[in-house]
Write an enzyme that holds these catalytic residues in place. Structure first.
Site, short mmCIF file in Angstrom:
data_model
loop_
_atom_site.label_atom_id
_atom_site.label_comp_id
_atom_site.label_asym_id
_atom_site.label_seq_id
_atom_site.Cartn_x
_atom_site.Cartn_y
_atom_site.Cartn_z
N HIS A 61 35.76 59.31 -24.29
CA HIS A 61 34.58 59.37 -25.14
C HIS A 61 33.78 58.10 -24.87
CE1 HIS A 61 37.44 57.02 -27.45
NE2 HIS A 61 36.52 56.66 -28.33
N HIS A 63 32.63 55.61 -27.04
CA HIS A 63 32.64 54.45 -27.91
C HIS A 63 32.77 53.19 -27.06
CE1 HIS A 63 33.92 56.77 -31.80
NE2 HIS A 63 32.66 56.99 -31.44
N ASP A 65 34.41 50.44 -26.93
CA ASP A 65 35.66 49.85 -26.45
C ASP A 65 36.30 50.65 -25.34
OD1 ASP A 65 36.07 51.78 -28.52
OD2 ASP A 65 38.15 51.15 -28.72
N HIS A 66 35.67 51.78 -24.97
CA HIS A 66 36.18 52.60 -23.87
C HIS A 66 35.26 52.63 -22.66
CE1 HIS A 66 39.57 54.68 -26.06
NE2 HIS A 66 38.92 54.09 -27.05
N ASP A 210 41.26 58.50 -28.16
CA ASP A 210 41.29 58.32 -29.61
C ASP A 210 41.28 59.68 -30.30
OD1 ASP A 210 41.00 55.74 -28.80
OD2 ASP A 210 39.17 55.33 -29.93
N HIS A 268 46.54 51.89 -27.89
CA HIS A 268 45.41 51.75 -28.82
C HIS A 268 45.90 51.16 -30.15
CE1 HIS A 268 41.63 52.87 -30.94
NE2 HIS A 268 41.11 52.75 -29.72
#
Length: 322
Positions: A61, A63, A65-66, A210, A268
């Site tokens: 995805h 977001h 932090d990815h 996530d 994570h």
């Protein structure tokens, strides 16, 4: 040939002293597949010996932090003189955000970059393996999990029996192993089943990104050799996990148990457990024994299995985690 999973970043949301943010590499027969690219991924690749000569980067995805590491990674590749194509894959709607990351800073990219948006249920065939996608539950954002699935392998050929039957070593052996019947000079017809055993199952690695616990992950991870599931929180933060679209370690273990997975790797990890994740490990292992809390640099090696594949059933399956 071993299949290696190397964890590059294992923290949730932000880096800590001990952990970088989300990224991992799957290395199979010399080919590297990168999954997610949190900030600092390029340095983690150097630190843990992951080659920059890879072709595919999959995002669960978008977001921050990815994905924030893609800008620096592409700049480094350009400075290294890369000319080979790079393929980026992500869920529906990811293209716009990824293009913004690529163009940030305005430096010229020296190699072509393809971006493909995938729908849940898509399957990318790579010859003797494939990459399947499935929908995970991470709130309103489009999010995907990925399963790296090897095709079934040929059964073992019995050379000693072939010699006893007077079948000369060479092309005839190859034809039988490929599933062809052969006719010998004396008129005998030899079927492959005489000399070749049952097909053997391939390995399966499932990566959730996530997510809340969900049925799609359980289905994708049926009999998986390795399920890589997020475990952001311990039981005490169960309400927070639900609110933010994440999972507790115990919930991840329940998914692994329901799927009949063989091994569970938890990643994570929230900053509150960054230094000591024993609480997460204890809660997960109470449900699913074969659980490991991974750290940056953790490497999991999966050898080839001799288990037989018969349709969708597997002979000599996974040990119980009751």
């Amino acid at each position: 040939m071993p299949l290696l999973v190397r964890f590059l970043g294992t923290a949730a949301s932000r880096p800590t002293v001990e952990r970088g943010v989300a990224s991992l590499a799957v290395i199979r027969e010399g080919e590297t597949l990168l999954f997610d690219c949190g900030e600092g991924t390029q340095r983690q690749m150097m630190r843990f010996g992951v080659s920059f000569a890879f072709e595919d980067l999959f995002f669960t995805h978008t977001h921050s932090d990815h994905i924030l590491g893609i800008t620096g990674l592409i700049r480094t590749m350009a400075l290294q003189g890369r000319t080979e194509r790079l393929r980026l894959w992500g869920p529906r709607g990811a293209g716009k955000t990824l293009r913004q990351c690529i163009s940030l800073g305005g430096e010229r990219t020296t190699f072509p970059i393809d971006i493909t948006e995938l729908e849940a249920g898509a399957s990318l065939s790579r010859g003797d393996y494939r990459i399947d996608t499935f929908a995970v539950d991470h709130g309103p954002s489009a999010s995907l999990g990925y399963a790296v699935v090897e095709e079934e392998r040929k059964g073992r050929f019995n050379p000693d029996l072939a010699r006893e039957m007077g079948i000369p070593e060479g092309p005839l052996w190859g034809r039988i192993h490929r599933g062809e019947s052969i006719t010998l000079d004396d008129g005998r017809v030899i079927a492959p089943s005489v000399l070749v055993g049952e097909r053997r199952r391939g390995r399966r690695v499932v990566i959730t990104g996530d997510t809340r616990p969900c049925a799609a992950t359980i289905e994708a991870a049926r009999d998986a050799d390795l399920l890589i599931h997020e475990a952001t929180f311990a039981d005490e933060e169960g309400a927070r996990a639900l609110e933010t679209g994440h999972s507790t370690a115990r919930e991840a273990a329940e998914v692994a148990k329901a799927a009949g997975a063989r091994k569970l790797a938890l990643t994570h990890i929230s900053a509150r457990y960054s230094l000591n994740a024993k609480e997460l490990e204890r809660e997960a292992r109470a449900v699913f024994r074969d659980t490991v809390i991974v750290k940056d640099g953790t490497e999991i090696e999966l050898g080839l299995t001799e288990e037989l594949a018969i349709g969708d059933a597997v002979v000599s399956g996974a040990p119980s985690n009751d």
